[in-house]
Design a protein around this motif. Structure first.
Motif, PDB file in Angstrom:
ATOM      1  N   MET A 145      21.583  59.245 -39.954  1.00 44.47           N
ATOM      2  CA  MET A 145      21.680  59.624 -38.550  1.00 44.47           C
ATOM      3  C   MET A 145      22.337  58.514 -37.721  1.00 44.47           C
ATOM      4  O   MET A 145      23.025  58.782 -36.738  1.00 44.47           O
ATOM      5  CB  MET A 145      20.285  59.923 -37.989  1.00 44.47           C
ATOM      6  N   LEU A 146      22.143  57.265 -38.124  1.00 42.97           N
ATOM      7  CA  LEU A 146      22.556  56.142 -37.283  1.00 42.97           C
ATOM      8  C   LEU A 146      24.040  55.823 -37.334  1.00 42.97           C
ATOM      9  O   LEU A 146      24.607  55.383 -36.327  1.00 42.97           O
ATOM     10  CB  LEU A 146      21.728  54.904 -37.615  1.00 42.97           C
ATOM     11  N   ASP A 147      24.700  56.014 -38.459  1.00 42.09           N
ATOM     12  CA  ASP A 147      26.119  55.653 -38.523  1.00 42.09           C
ATOM     13  C   ASP A 147      26.983  56.383 -37.492  1.00 42.09           C
ATOM     14  O   ASP A 147      27.812  55.747 -36.840  1.00 42.09           O
ATOM     15  CB  ASP A 147      26.684  55.829 -39.934  1.00 42.09           C
ATOM     16  N   PRO A 148      26.830  57.696 -37.301  1.00 41.71           N
ATOM     17  CA  PRO A 148      27.627  58.336 -36.241  1.00 41.71           C
ATOM     18  C   PRO A 148      27.299  57.789 -34.845  1.00 41.71           C
ATOM     19  O   PRO A 148      28.183  57.717 -33.985  1.00 41.71           O
ATOM     20  CB  PRO A 148      27.252  59.820 -36.351  1.00 41.71           C
ATOM     21  N   GLN A 149      26.054  57.378 -34.631  1.00 44.33           N
ATOM     22  CA  GLN A 149      25.694  56.772 -33.346  1.00 44.33           C
ATOM     23  C   GLN A 149      26.393  55.430 -33.186  1.00 44.33           C
ATOM     24  O   GLN A 149      26.919  55.117 -32.108  1.00 44.33           O
ATOM     25  CB  GLN A 149      24.176  56.618 -33.234  1.00 44.33           C
ATOM     26  N   VAL A 150      26.410  54.629 -34.246  1.00 44.93           N
ATOM     27  CA  VAL A 150      27.108  53.338 -34.209  1.00 44.93           C
ATOM     28  C   VAL A 150      28.574  53.567 -33.850  1.00 44.93           C
ATOM     29  O   VAL A 150      29.125  52.897 -32.965  1.00 44.93           O
ATOM     30  CB  VAL A 150      26.992  52.599 -35.568  1.00 44.93           C
ATOM     31  N   ASP A 151      29.218  54.507 -34.530  1.00 43.40           N
ATOM     32  CA  ASP A 151      30.635  54.776 -34.280  1.00 43.40           C
ATOM     33  C   ASP A 151      30.879  55.228 -32.841  1.00 43.40           C
ATOM     34  O   ASP A 151      31.828  54.781 -32.193  1.00 43.40           O
ATOM     35  CB  ASP A 151      31.165  55.837 -35.251  1.00 43.40           C
ATOM     36  N   ALA A 152      30.027  56.099 -32.331  1.00 43.56           N
ATOM     37  CA  ALA A 152      30.187  56.595 -30.962  1.00 43.56           C
ATOM     38  C   ALA A 152      29.978  55.490 -29.941  1.00 43.56           C
ATOM     39  O   ALA A 152      30.726  55.376 -28.960  1.00 43.56           O
ATOM     40  CB  ALA A 152      29.223  57.752 -30.699  1.00 43.56           C
ATOM     41  N   VAL A 153      28.979  54.644 -30.160  1.00 44.66           N
ATOM     42  CA  VAL A 153      28.711  53.550 -29.220  1.00 44.66           C
ATOM     43  C   VAL A 153      29.847  52.530 -29.274  1.00 44.66           C
ATOM     44  O   VAL A 153      30.270  52.009 -28.234  1.00 44.66           O
ATOM     45  CB  VAL A 153      27.324  52.917 -29.475  1.00 44.66           C
ATOM     46  N   ARG A 154      30.384  52.249 -30.446  1.00 40.12           N
ATOM     47  CA  ARG A 154      31.536  51.340 -30.546  1.00 40.12           C
ATOM     48  C   ARG A 154      32.723  51.903 -29.793  1.00 40.12           C
ATOM     49  O   ARG A 154      33.461  51.159 -29.148  1.00 40.12           O
ATOM     50  CB  ARG A 154      31.890  51.080 -32.005  1.00 40.12           C
ATOM     51  N   ALA A 155      32.929  53.217 -29.842  1.00 33.95           N
ATOM     52  CA  ALA A 155      34.010  53.837 -29.070  1.00 33.95           C
ATOM     53  C   ALA A 155      33.760  53.682 -27.573  1.00 33.95           C
ATOM     54  O   ALA A 155      34.694  53.445 -26.797  1.00 33.95           O
ATOM     55  CB  ALA A 155      34.150  55.312 -29.447  1.00 33.95           C
ATOM     56  N   MET A 156      32.501  53.795 -27.145  1.00 33.43           N
ATOM     57  CA  MET A 156      32.160  53.587 -25.730  1.00 33.43           C
ATOM     58  C   MET A 156      32.496  52.165 -25.303  1.00 33.43           C
ATOM     59  O   MET A 156      33.018  51.943 -24.199  1.00 33.43           O
ATOM     60  CB  MET A 156      30.673  53.852 -25.491  1.00 33.43           C
ATOM     61  N   VAL A 157      32.190  51.200 -26.167  1.00 31.41           N
ATOM     62  CA  VAL A 157      32.495  49.795 -25.885  1.00 31.41           C
ATOM     63  C   VAL A 157      33.996  49.640 -25.642  1.00 31.41           C
ATOM     64  O   VAL A 157      34.426  48.994 -24.679  1.00 31.41           O
ATOM     65  CB  VAL A 157      32.021  48.887 -27.043  1.00 31.41           C
ATOM     66  N   ASP A 158      34.789  50.221 -26.514  1.00 26.21           N
ATOM     67  CA  ASP A 158      36.245  50.119 -26.385  1.00 26.21           C
ATOM     68  C   ASP A 158      36.726  50.761 -25.078  1.00 26.21           C
ATOM     69  O   ASP A 158      37.564  50.200 -24.374  1.00 26.21           O
ATOM     70  CB  ASP A 158      36.918  50.764 -27.591  1.00 26.21           C
ATOM     71  N   GLN A 159      36.178  51.916 -24.747  1.00 26.60           N
ATOM     72  CA  GLN A 159      36.563  52.590 -23.506  1.00 26.60           C
ATOM     73  C   GLN A 159      36.220  51.738 -22.282  1.00 26.60           C
ATOM     74  O   GLN A 159      37.010  51.648 -21.335  1.00 26.60           O
ATOM     75  CB  GLN A 159      35.870  53.951 -23.400  1.00 26.60           C
ATOM     76  N   ILE A 160      35.054  51.135 -22.302  1.00 29.38           N
ATOM     77  CA  ILE A 160      34.642  50.308 -21.158  1.00 29.38           C
ATOM     78  C   ILE A 160      35.516  49.060 -21.070  1.00 29.38           C
ATOM     79  O   ILE A 160      35.978  48.694 -19.981  1.00 29.38           O
ATOM     80  CB  ILE A 160      33.147  49.958 -21.240  1.00 29.38           C
ATOM     81  N   ALA A 161      35.770  48.406 -22.190  1.00 36.05           N
ATOM     82  CA  ALA A 161      36.622  47.209 -22.171  1.00 36.05           C
ATOM     83  C   ALA A 161      38.019  47.560 -21.652  1.00 36.05           C
ATOM     84  O   ALA A 161      38.590  46.814 -20.838  1.00 36.05           O
ATOM     85  CB  ALA A 161      36.699  46.597 -23.569  1.00 36.05           C
ATOM     86  N   GLU A 162      38.557  48.681 -22.089  1.00 35.06           N
ATOM     87  CA  GLU A 162      39.883  49.085 -21.625  1.00 35.06           C
ATOM     88  C   GLU A 162      39.879  49.445 -20.144  1.00 35.06           C
ATOM     89  O   GLU A 162      40.844  49.180 -19.430  1.00 35.06           O
ATOM     90  CB  GLU A 162      40.408  50.233 -22.479  1.00 35.06           C
ATOM     91  N   ARG A 163      38.786  50.005 -19.645  1.00 30.00           N
ATOM     92  CA  ARG A 163      38.695  50.313 -18.215  1.00 30.00           C
ATOM     93  C   ARG A 163      38.627  49.019 -17.398  1.00 30.00           C
ATOM     94  O   ARG A 163      39.259  48.921 -16.342  1.00 30.00           O
ATOM     95  CB  ARG A 163      37.480  51.209 -17.919  1.00 30.00           C
ATOM     96  N   ILE A 164      37.887  48.025 -17.890  1.00 30.90           N
ATOM     97  CA  ILE A 164      37.834  46.727 -17.209  1.00 30.90           C
ATOM     98  C   ILE A 164      39.241  46.141 -17.105  1.00 30.90           C
ATOM     99  O   ILE A 164      39.656  45.668 -16.040  1.00 30.90           O
ATOM    100  CB  ILE A 164      36.874  45.759 -17.927  1.00 30.90           C
ATOM    101  N   ALA A 165      39.986  46.192 -18.198  1.00 27.07           N
ATOM    102  CA  ALA A 165      41.359  45.676 -18.197  1.00 27.07           C
ATOM    103  C   ALA A 165      42.246  46.489 -17.254  1.00 27.07           C
ATOM    104  O   ALA A 165      43.072  45.926 -16.525  1.00 27.07           O
ATOM    105  CB  ALA A 165      41.923  45.677 -19.617  1.00 27.07           C
TER     106      ALA A 165
END
Length: 170
Positions: free
Chosen positions: A57-77
């Protein structure tokens, strides 16, 4: 502390607004980086009869949260600020305790994750409220994240819930 003003930001925001939104997002970046590391830690250290269900159950959550991190970092930039994703910056900025469990039964990890998700969602919702009416794009991004975070929280709680619908106090 006043955030450093970017040289530029997105149209319709002042540099001050862009810096304020980026500062809100930086806190979310740290929280989500911490969450994805915590989820992976649990994935590696869960044991017991519910191991495989929780592990998978956790691996898809890890992948989704990592994608959120990338989206937030790109929005900051995009807002003209600098996203900071280093481990030292995360540890220096965080106001929460480090995840305490190591190798432990699935239900213990899920009870701990219930609290982790509760906190992440609470502060993500606060960030969404703070950006509403200031930056609709950032607000929309955070609301989209909330949809997935709340669903993942539901997955965790469904494992903890008894047949009578009660989640034990932790």
């Amino acid at each position: 502390m006043s955030p450093k003003l970017p040289r530029y930001t997105v149209p319709s925001l002042t540099p001050e607004q862009g810096a304020e939104v980026a500062e809100i997002l930086q806190a979310r970046l740290h929280a989500l980086n911490d969450l994805h590391l915590t989820l992976k830690h649990v994935h590696w250290n869960v044991v017991g009869p519910h191991f495989i269900g929780v592990h998978e159950m956790l691996d898809p959550q890890v992948d989704a949260v990592r994608a959120m991190v990338d989206q937030i970092a790109e929005r900051i930039a995009t807002l003209g600020s600098v996203p900071v994703g280093t481990p030292g910056a995360l540890v220096a900025a965080r106001s929460w305790e480090d995840y305490k469990l190591g190798r432990a039964p699935a239900i213990e990890h899920l009870a701990a994750l219930d609290g982790v998700y509760d906190s992440v969602i609470t502060f993500h919702r606060k960030a969404a409220d703070e950006t509403a009416g200031v930056d609709d794009v950032t607000n929309d991004l955070l609301i989209g994240h909330l949809h997935d975070l709340e669903m993942f929280h539901w997955f965790v709680r469904a494992h903890l819930e008894s047949a009578s619908g009660v989640i034990p106090e932790t």
